[in-house]
Scaffold this motif. Sequence first.
Motif, PDB file in Angstrom:
ATOM      1  N   MET A   1       0.826  -1.171   0.000  1.00 53.72           N
ATOM      2  CA  MET A   1       0.000   0.000   0.000  1.00 53.72           C
ATOM      3  C   MET A   1       0.868   1.231   0.000  1.00 53.72           C
ATOM      4  O   MET A   1       1.866   1.289   0.685  1.00 53.72           O
ATOM      5  N   THR A   2       0.469   2.171  -0.776  1.00 52.98           N
ATOM      6  CA  THR A   2       1.219   3.419  -0.829  1.00 52.98           C
ATOM      7  C   THR A   2       0.266   4.583  -0.713  1.00 52.98           C
ATOM      8  O   THR A   2      -0.912   4.471  -1.002  1.00 52.98           O
ATOM      9  N   GLY A   3       0.782   5.685  -0.286  1.00 58.29           N
ATOM     10  CA  GLY A   3      -0.025   6.894  -0.203  1.00 58.29           C
ATOM     11  C   GLY A   3      -0.603   7.121   1.172  1.00 58.29           C
ATOM     12  O   GLY A   3      -0.807   6.193   1.946  1.00 58.29           O
ATOM     13  N   CYS A   4      -0.851   8.366   1.456  1.00 55.72           N
ATOM     14  CA  CYS A   4      -1.413   8.763   2.744  1.00 55.72           C
ATOM     15  C   CYS A   4      -2.876   8.359   2.838  1.00 55.72           C
ATOM     16  O   CYS A   4      -3.539   8.171   1.829  1.00 55.72           O
ATOM     17  N   GLY A   5      -3.344   8.237   4.061  1.00 56.79           N
ATOM     18  CA  GLY A   5      -4.760   7.990   4.291  1.00 56.79           C
ATOM     19  C   GLY A   5      -5.097   6.537   4.568  1.00 56.79           C
ATOM     20  O   GLY A   5      -4.238   5.711   4.844  1.00 56.79           O
ATOM     21  N   LEU A   6      -6.378   6.241   4.479  1.00 53.51           N
ATOM     22  CA  LEU A   6      -6.924   4.936   4.846  1.00 53.51           C
ATOM     23  C   LEU A   6      -6.867   3.953   3.685  1.00 53.51           C
ATOM     24  O   LEU A   6      -7.204   4.300   2.552  1.00 53.51           O
ATOM     25  N   HIS A   7      -6.439   2.736   3.982  1.00 52.67           N
ATOM     26  CA  HIS A   7      -6.380   1.662   2.998  1.00 52.67           C
ATOM     27  C   HIS A   7      -6.940   0.394   3.631  1.00 52.67           C
ATOM     28  O   HIS A   7      -6.503   0.003   4.719  1.00 52.67           O
ATOM     29  N   ALA A   8      -7.869  -0.249   2.964  1.00 49.11           N
ATOM     30  CA  ALA A   8      -8.346  -1.560   3.414  1.00 49.11           C
ATOM     31  C   ALA A   8      -7.293  -2.592   3.044  1.00 49.11           C
ATOM     32  O   ALA A   8      -6.644  -2.489   2.003  1.00 49.11           O
ATOM     33  N   ILE A   9      -7.108  -3.578   3.900  1.00 53.15           N
ATOM     34  CA  ILE A   9      -6.154  -4.652   3.632  1.00 53.15           C
ATOM     35  C   ILE A   9      -6.940  -5.827   3.054  1.00 53.15           C
ATOM     36  O   ILE A   9      -7.828  -6.355   3.719  1.00 53.15           O
ATOM     37  N   PRO A  10      -6.641  -6.222   1.825  1.00 50.94           N
ATOM     38  CA  PRO A  10      -7.370  -7.342   1.212  1.00 50.94           C
ATOM     39  C   PRO A  10      -7.242  -8.610   2.058  1.00 50.94           C
ATOM     40  O   PRO A  10      -6.195  -8.866   2.663  1.00 50.94           O
ATOM     41  N   SER A  11      -8.301  -9.391   2.111  1.00 50.69           N
ATOM     42  CA  SER A  11      -8.314 -10.591   2.953  1.00 50.69           C
ATOM     43  C   SER A  11      -7.265 -11.617   2.521  1.00 50.69           C
ATOM     44  O   SER A  11      -6.863 -12.446   3.322  1.00 50.69           O
ATOM     45  N   ASN A  12      -6.789 -11.555   1.294  1.00 50.52           N
ATOM     46  CA  ASN A  12      -5.759 -12.501   0.858  1.00 50.52           C
ATOM     47  C   ASN A  12      -4.349 -12.018   1.191  1.00 50.52           C
ATOM     48  O   ASN A  12      -3.375 -12.634   0.798  1.00 50.52           O
TER      49      ASN A  12
END
Length: 63
Positions: free
Chosen positions: A1-12
């Motif tokens: 993941m890159t970039g500022c802010g919120l990122h969901a983490i994929p279940s895989n």
Amino acid sequence: MTGCGLHAIPSNRKGSCKWYHRGQSGRMYNTVDASSPVHTVLPSDLDREQSTSFGWKSIFIVC
């Protein structure tokens, strides 16, 4: 993941993790939308690594 802010983490993507610090910290949450309390803070000045699976569902990268 890159970039500022919120990122969901994929279940895989929950087998292990590696955090490369680049001046930003990462706040880890047990909910996809970061509505739960912060579970873990990954530091802005240290790399971190975990070889076991984890339950975090989102990360907020603080810039």
